[in-house]
Design an enzyme around this catalytic site. Structure first.
Site, PDB file in Angstrom:
ATOM      1  CG  HIS A  23      -0.430  -0.094   2.522  1.00  0.00           C
ATOM      2  ND1 HIS A  23       0.433   0.862   3.016  1.00  0.00           N
ATOM      3  CD2 HIS A  23      -0.596  -0.990   3.525  1.00  0.00           C
ATOM      4  CE1 HIS A  23       0.765   0.556   4.246  1.00  0.00           C
ATOM      5  NE2 HIS A  23       0.159  -0.572   4.582  1.00  0.00           N
ATOM      6  CG  HIS A  26       4.166  -1.428   2.396  1.00  0.00           C
ATOM      7  ND1 HIS A  26       2.881  -1.865   2.144  1.00  0.00           N
ATOM      8  CD2 HIS A  26       4.481  -1.894   3.631  1.00  0.00           C
ATOM      9  CE1 HIS A  26       2.459  -2.587   3.165  1.00  0.00           C
ATOM     10  NE2 HIS A  26       3.402  -2.608   4.092  1.00  0.00           N
ATOM     11  CB  CYS A 132       1.415  -8.228  18.597  1.00  0.00           C
ATOM     12  SG  CYS A 132       0.534  -7.590  17.143  1.00  0.00           S
ATOM     13  CB  CYS A 135       4.114  -6.259  16.045  1.00  0.00           C
ATOM     14  SG  CYS A 135       3.053  -4.851  16.307  1.00  0.00           S
ATOM     15  CB  CYS A 153      -1.041  -5.117  19.433  1.00  0.00           C
ATOM     16  SG  CYS A 153       0.028  -4.120  18.386  1.00  0.00           S
ATOM     17  CG  HIS A 156      -1.095  -4.891  14.192  1.00  0.00           C
ATOM     18  ND1 HIS A 156       0.203  -4.743  14.615  1.00  0.00           N
ATOM     19  CD2 HIS A 156      -1.046  -4.990  12.844  1.00  0.00           C
ATOM     20  CE1 HIS A 156       1.010  -4.782  13.565  1.00  0.00           C
ATOM     21  NE2 HIS A 156       0.281  -4.919  12.481  1.00  0.00           N
ATOM     22  CE  LYS A 309       2.239   1.562  10.541  1.00  0.00           C
ATOM     23  NZ  LYS A 309       1.976   0.167  10.258  1.00  0.00           N
ATOM     24  CE  LYS A 312      -4.710  -4.933   1.309  1.00  0.00           C
ATOM     25  NZ  LYS A 312      -4.793  -4.214   0.049  1.00  0.00           N
TER      26      LYS A 312
END
Ligand code: MSP
Length: 525
Positions: A23, A26, A132, A135, A153, A156, A309, A312
């Site tokens: 995405h 990245h 997690c 992560c 987490c 996430h 953040k 995806k």
């Protein structure tokens, strides 16, 4: 170990998880790395730019299982159909692409690990605690937030799992003092300052030894002396920066020579959520092996969507083509580095991108190029007139090149681009003030008209080179339409240090009006 042989500017991106397609988060890091390495190449330096994919671990294993295919089939497919094509589409000029399932990686990881075991840095232990999978990280209580009675987490937003395993441990705690000393001696080894402070306070808070193997699944590199365990995915992944350039190979072999040439890395670009891995665990691993730590770990901020953040897993991932289909690849490369200070979070918005595209790229830059080439065609039969000089423009160009070079080599992409675009604005102002279309009405003004057109063309010659790292395709089009490809040579051979030498575009270059560099957008996105 000191490496007086090192002569290559070596830059890396994180190797990305291939649990899905890339995405724009990245792409943000990968474009930044591409711009910086292109800039260094254009300074005349030897450069090595590495990116790649992180293919082991539970996260990948689970996404493959959900797709009903083997992990190897899953990663092969994603790398071939998504990761490599996306970087190609964004014009990323990486020198190598490492995959952690490649033999060159797995073998060197095993050799490295065996070396650490033999030198007493690894011992058997038991791990029990939260993990997690998003992560791929053993979590501390302070990393978690409480939600509806569950520990989740904070990155996430998903519940952590409790892991209880007999594992192999790396004596990370032994490196707290050496790391503190490393950062106090080399503050630029971790930037920006906020990132360094975070690392220092983490180091001072008491660092535990690290579990570096897992025994409850098998998608990973077997621990060489205990093949019931696989290497912890982060320990495996961090080593990519070294395995890709010949870690541990004989000094006279190809790998050994490569390693001597590039080590230590000049910059590891990372997102701020993986700072600790890169600025604590990774240099400690290197210190344990007697290798030099990276010169700089730079943690940039996050692209945010709705204040969070972009990711995806939260279904907020925007794929690059959603943007490039509308704005084009060069505008994509330009926008994020221009709009967001590197090191700070920034929100992506279509409105802001449209506004900057129109005002900075289409109006300031694209129009200047099309006005100038049209006027040279119309008033000079498409031939660059005699070399002229404008003191003010030449002086501004000199300071622009200096500012841009200093900013970009310090990873202040925004500052660098801003100074280049200010020069572009000034050149537009120059054309507006000189009114060449008025001068053209009276043949008595021919010398003055030619001088204005020359000075503008010469400024565009400089702008094409200055913007080449950021927008390689458009600057190449401009370069060709100025006739510079023929009269000067390839744009990639133009050196940053020589841009400000006025008068390089020779009289007689054949100018052609090209298609608009940044066409008007059809509809707003
Ligand atoms: N596989 C690990 C990295 C191992 S490096 C030895 C990993 N992979 S990842 O696929 O999750 O990629 C994380 C990186 O992608 C971030 O550190 C950052 O470089 C980039 N980004 C992912 N999402 C991002 C944003 N929303 N904003 C900015 N960068 C982002 O972590």
């Amino acid at each position: 170990m000191t490496s007086n042989k090192k002569k290559v500017f070596y830059l890396t991106t994180p190797i990305y998880y291939v649990n899905s397609a890339p995405h724009i988060g990245h792409a943000y890091t990968t474009v930044a790395g591409d711009v910086l390495t292109r800039w260094h190449r254009q300074r005349g330096e030897a450069v090595w730019y590495l990116t790649g994919t992180d293919e082991h671990g539970q996260k990948i294993m689970r996404s493959a299982a959900a797709a009903g295919v083997s992990p190897q089939t899953w990663v092969d497919q994603l790398v071939d159909t998504e990761w490599k094509p996306n970087w190609e589409a964004l014009n990323i000029a990486n020198d190598d692409f490492i995959r952690t399932t490649e033999k060159r990686h797995t073998e060197r990881v095993q050799r490295f690990l065996q070396g650490l075991k033999d030198s007493g840095h690894i011992y058997a232990g038991k791990y029990e605690g939260p993990y997690c999978v998003g992560c791929e990280e053993f979590k501390l209580a302070s990393d978690l937030i409480e939600r509806a009675g569950e520990k989740v987490c904070s990155i996430h937003d998903k519940p952590v799992e409790i892991v209880k395993e007999s594992n192999w441990f790396f004596k990370l705690s032994a490196f707290v003092e050496p790391l503190l000393e490393h950062y106090s001696k080399n503050p630029s080894a971790c930037e920006p300052e906020s990132a360094r402070n975070e690392v220092l306070s983490f180091l001072k808070s008491g660092v535990q030894d690290l579990s570096i193997s897992r025994s409850s699944f098998d998608w990973g590199i077997p621990v060489p002396w205990d093949t019931d365990q696989v290497v912890y995915v982060w320990f495996d992944a961090l080593l990519n920066y070294a395995t890709a350039v010949g870690l541990g190979d004989e000094p006279e072999s190809e790998g050994g020579r490569k390693f001597a040439e590039v080590w230590p890395p000049d910059v590891h670009l990372v997102g701020k959520e993986i700072l600790r891995f890169h600025a604590v665990i990774w240099p400690a691993m290197l210190m344990a092996a007697g290798l030099e730590a990276p010169k700089k770990v730079f943690a940039h901020g996050w692209l945010l969507v709705g204040g969070e953040k972009m990711s995806k897993s939260k279904l907020t991932g925007i794929v690059p083509s959603q943007i490039t289909d509308h704005f084009g690849v060069d505008a994509f490369r330009y926008y994020f580095l221009r709009a967001i200070p590197f090191g700070t979070d920034g929100s992506f918005s279509w409105e802001d991108m449209s506004a900057r595209y129109t005002s900075e790229l289409a109006n300031d830059f694209g129009n200047l190029a099309s006005r100038l080439t049209a006027m040279i065609e119309k008033y000079c039969d498409g031939i660059v007139p005699a070399v002229a000089h404008d003191d003010a423009l030449a002086a501004l160009l000199e300071s622009t090149v200096k500012t841009a070079d200093e900013a970009i080599t310090n990873l202040d992409f925004q500052g660098g681009i801003q100074s280049i675009m200010e020069f572009c604005k000034r050149v537009n102002g120059y054309v507006t003030e000189k009114e060449p279309w008025v001068l053209a009405k009276d043949p008595a003004n021919k010398v003055a008209l030619d001088a204005v057109l020359y000075n503008t063309a010469e400024s565009l010659r400089a702008l094409a080179v200055l913007l080449h790292s950021i927008m390689p395709a458009s600057s190449q089009i401009l370069w060709e339409s100025l006739g510079a490809q023929e009269s000067i040579g390839p744009i990639s051979a133009q050196r940053i240090g020589a841009i400000a030498e006025w008068g390089q575009l020779p009289q007689g270059s054949k100018v052609t009006k090209s298609a608009s560099l940044f066409p008007r957008l059809e509809t707003s996105a």
